[in-house]
Design a protein around this motif. Structure first.
Motif, PDB file in Angstrom:
ATOM      1  N   MET A  26       0.851  -1.206   0.000  1.00  0.00           N
ATOM      2  CA  MET A  26       0.000   0.000   0.000  1.00  0.00           C
ATOM      3  C   MET A  26       0.882   1.250   0.000  1.00  0.00           C
ATOM      4  O   MET A  26       1.091   1.884   1.034  1.00  0.00           O
ATOM      5  N   ASP A  27       1.383   1.621  -1.180  1.00  0.00           N
ATOM      6  CA  ASP A  27       2.370   2.699  -1.244  1.00  0.00           C
ATOM      7  C   ASP A  27       1.821   3.937  -1.961  1.00  0.00           C
ATOM      8  O   ASP A  27       0.978   3.827  -2.845  1.00  0.00           O
ATOM      9  N   GLY A  30       2.016   9.287   1.084  1.00  0.00           N
ATOM     10  CA  GLY A  30       2.676  10.571   1.309  1.00  0.00           C
ATOM     11  C   GLY A  30       2.573  11.471   0.085  1.00  0.00           C
ATOM     12  O   GLY A  30       2.234  12.664   0.185  1.00  0.00           O
ATOM     13  N   ARG A  31       2.837  10.894  -1.083  1.00  0.00           N
ATOM     14  CA  ARG A  31       2.789  11.689  -2.319  1.00  0.00           C
ATOM     15  C   ARG A  31       1.363  12.133  -2.630  1.00  0.00           C
ATOM     16  O   ARG A  31       1.123  13.231  -3.115  1.00  0.00           O
ATOM     17  N   ARG A  40       1.584  14.578   5.270  1.00  0.00           N
ATOM     18  CA  ARG A  40       1.680  13.164   4.883  1.00  0.00           C
ATOM     19  C   ARG A  40       0.694  12.288   5.661  1.00  0.00           C
ATOM     20  O   ARG A  40       0.167  11.304   5.134  1.00  0.00           O
ATOM     21  N   ARG A  78      11.476   6.639   9.703  1.00  0.00           N
ATOM     22  CA  ARG A  78      10.779   7.906   9.392  1.00  0.00           C
ATOM     23  C   ARG A  78      10.713   8.802  10.620  1.00  0.00           C
ATOM     24  O   ARG A  78      10.893   8.327  11.741  1.00  0.00           O
TER      25      ARG A  78
END
Ligand code: IPE
Ligand code: IPE
Ligand code: MG
Length: 245
Positions: A26-27, A30-31, A40, A78
């Motif tokens: 699940m990427d 943030g973008r 984010r 992070r």
């Protein structure tokens, strides 16, 4: 829109029937947020909603398992505030999901080292596990503090302990698989990575040995049932050879 027959062939195009098990990295949260001028963490919140929708969709079209990558062993790198926000979202999500699991027929399981998570999160995971044992049907595996290499090292350690305790049977692929988080679950036939990156990022290294990979630029919070349909359709057109002819 369930286009897929569970046991039949996939119409004119392909050779594969509906997969039993899909894995998703699940990427792109943030973008997705950055594009909207949001923090984010807003992307992670949107991503959690997408998980809800996609899990239901996967259950409805007749899959048996969905395994999603929610937080990797590397994601601790992070900024602390992002990590904290993700953990809070997980708590909130689980708190809500626990009440709905039985009604929705979605069993939740966790893959990863959960011992280092907050006491509250561990308690929620424990509660979820209890419910899962007496609910039947579709299962969603959520990978939290999961790393493929970590999983393999743990399995090797568990085997070493057994040998020390007197195990004499030879180590086989089957026995090794049974020591992984995914014990007793078939390998995913299809792995989807939204968000544009084309790598595994330490996800399901053992289980994806012969998995079909599908990459898309769509960011995870924008993902929907149609994207799943497209990925399955692409999968169904593929020829899987497993090293044979
Ligand atoms: C995936 O989205 C969620 C986690 C890794 C926790 P990202 O947070 O990696 O989003 P991008 O890749 O930076 O857009
Ligand atoms: C993979 O995404 C992990 C999860 C989606 C949970 P990352 O965003 O962490 O992966 P990299 O850093 O781009 O490889
Ligand atoms: Mg990312």
């Amino acid at each position: 829109m369930a286009l897929f027959k569970k046991d039949g062939k996939a119409g004119e195009t392909g050779g594969q029937s509906l997969p039993r098990h899909i894995a998703i990295i699940m990427d792109g949260n943030g973008r997705w947020a950055k594009k909207r001028g949001l923090p984010r963490t807003a992307g992670h919140a949107a991503g959690a909603e997408t998980f809800r929708t996609i899990a239901t969709y996967c259950k409805d079209i007749g899959l048996d398992y969905l395994t999603v990558y929610a937080f990797s062993t590397e994601n601790w790198k992070r900024p602390q505030e992002e990590v904290d926000a993700i953990m809070r979202l997980l708590e909130r999500y689980l708190g809500e999901a626990i009440e709905k699991m039985e009604r929705d027929g979605i069993r939740l399981k966790f893959f990863g080292d959960t011992t280092v998570l907050s006491p509250k999160l561990r308690e929620l995971i424990h509660e979820t596990d209890e419910i899962t044992t007496h609910v039947r049907g579709f299962q969603a595996n959520v990978c939290v503090n999961y790393g493929g290499r970590d999983e393999l090292v743990r399995a090797a350690q568990r085997w070493a302990e057994r040998v020390k305790a007197g195990e004499t049977a030879p180590l086989t692929e089957e026995r090794f698989s049974s020591l992984l988080y995914s014990a007793a679950i078939p390998d995913p036939e299809l792995l989807i990575r939204p968000g544009g990156e084309q790598r595994l990022s330490n996800f399901l290294l053992w289980q994806s040995a012969y998995t079909e990979l599908y990459f898309t630029d769509t960011l995870w919070p924008d993902f929907d049932g149609e994207e799943i349909d497209r990925a399955i359709a692409a999968y169904q057109r593929r020829e899987r050879r497993f090293g044979g002819l």
